[in-house]
Scaffold this active site. Structure first.
Site, short mmCIF file in Angstrom:
data_model
loop_
_atom_site.label_atom_id
_atom_site.label_comp_id
_atom_site.label_asym_id
_atom_site.label_seq_id
_atom_site.Cartn_x
_atom_site.Cartn_y
_atom_site.Cartn_z
N ALA A 297 0.87 -1.18 0.00
CA ALA A 297 0.00 0.00 0.00
C ALA A 297 0.91 1.23 0.00
O ALA A 297 2.04 1.18 0.47
CB ALA A 297 -0.88 -0.01 1.24
N GLY B 276 0.68 -4.90 0.89
CA GLY B 276 -0.48 -4.96 0.01
C GLY B 276 -0.18 -5.64 -1.32
O GLY B 276 -1.09 -6.20 -1.95
N GLU C 230 -0.52 -9.18 -0.61
CA GLU C 230 -1.94 -9.41 -0.36
C GLU C 230 -2.74 -9.42 -1.66
O GLU C 230 -3.64 -10.24 -1.83
CB GLU C 230 -2.46 -8.35 0.62
CG GLU C 230 -1.84 -8.52 2.00
CD GLU C 230 -2.04 -7.33 2.92
OE1 GLU C 230 -1.67 -6.20 2.54
OE2 GLU C 230 -2.56 -7.52 4.02
N GLU D 87 4.59 -4.93 7.33
CA GLU D 87 3.86 -3.82 7.95
C GLU D 87 4.32 -3.55 9.38
O GLU D 87 4.26 -2.42 9.85
CB GLU D 87 2.34 -4.11 7.95
CG GLU D 87 1.69 -4.06 6.57
CD GLU D 87 1.73 -5.39 5.81
OE1 GLU D 87 2.50 -6.30 6.19
OE2 GLU D 87 0.96 -5.50 4.84
#
Ligand code: CAA
Length: 259
Positions: A66, A110, A113, A133
């Protein structure tokens, strides 16, 4: 369709979607999500499209996570009120057709993911996976703690989430995260030919196979076996079941109707 942060093109019956922010290692911001949602909706709605491939542009990354620069100044209330990251689950849940992640480099946070949202992952030997993260003071937010644990088991998921380390493609394949590893320069050929093979299958059967494998993560064995039998029985009512079985018996290629 013209996009700012991704490209989407059709190649025969396969939609190729490329994350296209190479200077930011294809970091996933809100524009990327919005554009991916549009690209997946178009793929899902187009009767000529039967499988998609998602990859990253540039040599280094599938997606490095992200977008940290988008998140750095946001407050907890912003994340909560926007239900930040919920759009990723919605996009995945709405996509009933199969799609493959072709992971060409870093798939972190992300990015890992997103790859795990795909039906399966084909990785370049340069691919690196991780959920770093924790090093940012947070935890996975797009499904990493759940999908990674289901894919590789508790011990390795804990290792990756708690240390934030990366694993290479070989380790990811041994752990069951990755379906195939190929030399870097063969990644797109391999992913596109896998997608073409899937796209050549009877489309309702492809959607049902996807639904059934996904159901294995949600149900008890007994419920899953019943679900499987029911969908098997429903598929036997399709024209493509008659065509597929007749073609086998008659030793000829099947001509799918998609119904
Ligand atoms: N968000 C925003 N920008 C990012 C980014 C990210 N996740 N990852 C890399 N970039 C940017 C860098 O800021 C840099 O931009 P500038 O040149 O403008 O500074 C550019 O991409 C190239 O990155 P690096 O110079 O860092 O490249 P490198 O080869 O030295 O390192 C890397 C590569 C190890 C992947 C490193 O970039 C990195 O650690 N990135 C962050 C990985 C990460 O923490 N991901 C998780 C994000 S949080 C998340 O994803 C939450 C969730 O669960 C959804």
């Amino acid at each position: 369709m013209a996009f700012e942060t991704i490209t989407s093109e059709t190649k025969g019956a396969v939609t190729l979607i490329t994350l296209n922010r190479p200077d930011a290692l294809n970091a996933l911001n809100t524009t990327v999500l919005n554009e991916l949602q549009q690209a997946f909706a178009a793929f899902e709605a187009d009767d000529s499209q039967h499988c998609a491939v998602v990859t990253g542009s540039g040599e280094k990354a599938f997606a490095a996570g992200a977008d940290i620069k988008e998140m750095v100044d946001k407050q907890a209330a912003d994340f909560f009120l926007e239900d930040f990251f919920s759009g990723w689950n919605e996009m995945t849940a709405k996509t009933r057709k199969p799609w493959i992640a072709a992971v060409n480099g870093f798939a972190l946070g992300g990015g890992c993911e997103l790859a795990m949202m795909a039906d399966f992952i084909i990785a370049s030997e340069n691919a690196k996976f991780g959920q770093p993260e924790i090093k940012l003071g947070v935890a996975p937010g797009m499904g990493g703690s759940q999908r990674l644990t289901r894919a590789v088991g508790k011990s390795k998921a804990m290792d990756l989430c708690l240390t934030g380390r990366m694993m290479d493609a070989a380790e990811a394949e041994r752990a069951g995260l990755v379906a195939r590893i190929v030399p870097h320069d063969q990644l797109m050929d391999e992913a596109m030919s896998a997608a073409e093979a899937i796209a050549s299958m009877p489309p309702m059967a492809a959607m049902v196979n996807k639904e059934l494998v996904d159901a294995a993560f949600e149900t008890t064995l007994a419920q899953g076996l019943t679900h499987e039998r029911r969908l098997f029985q429903i598929l036997t009512a399709t024209q493509d079941k008659s065509e597929g079985m007749s073609a086998f018996v008659e030793k000829r290629a099947a001509n799918w109707k998609g119904r």
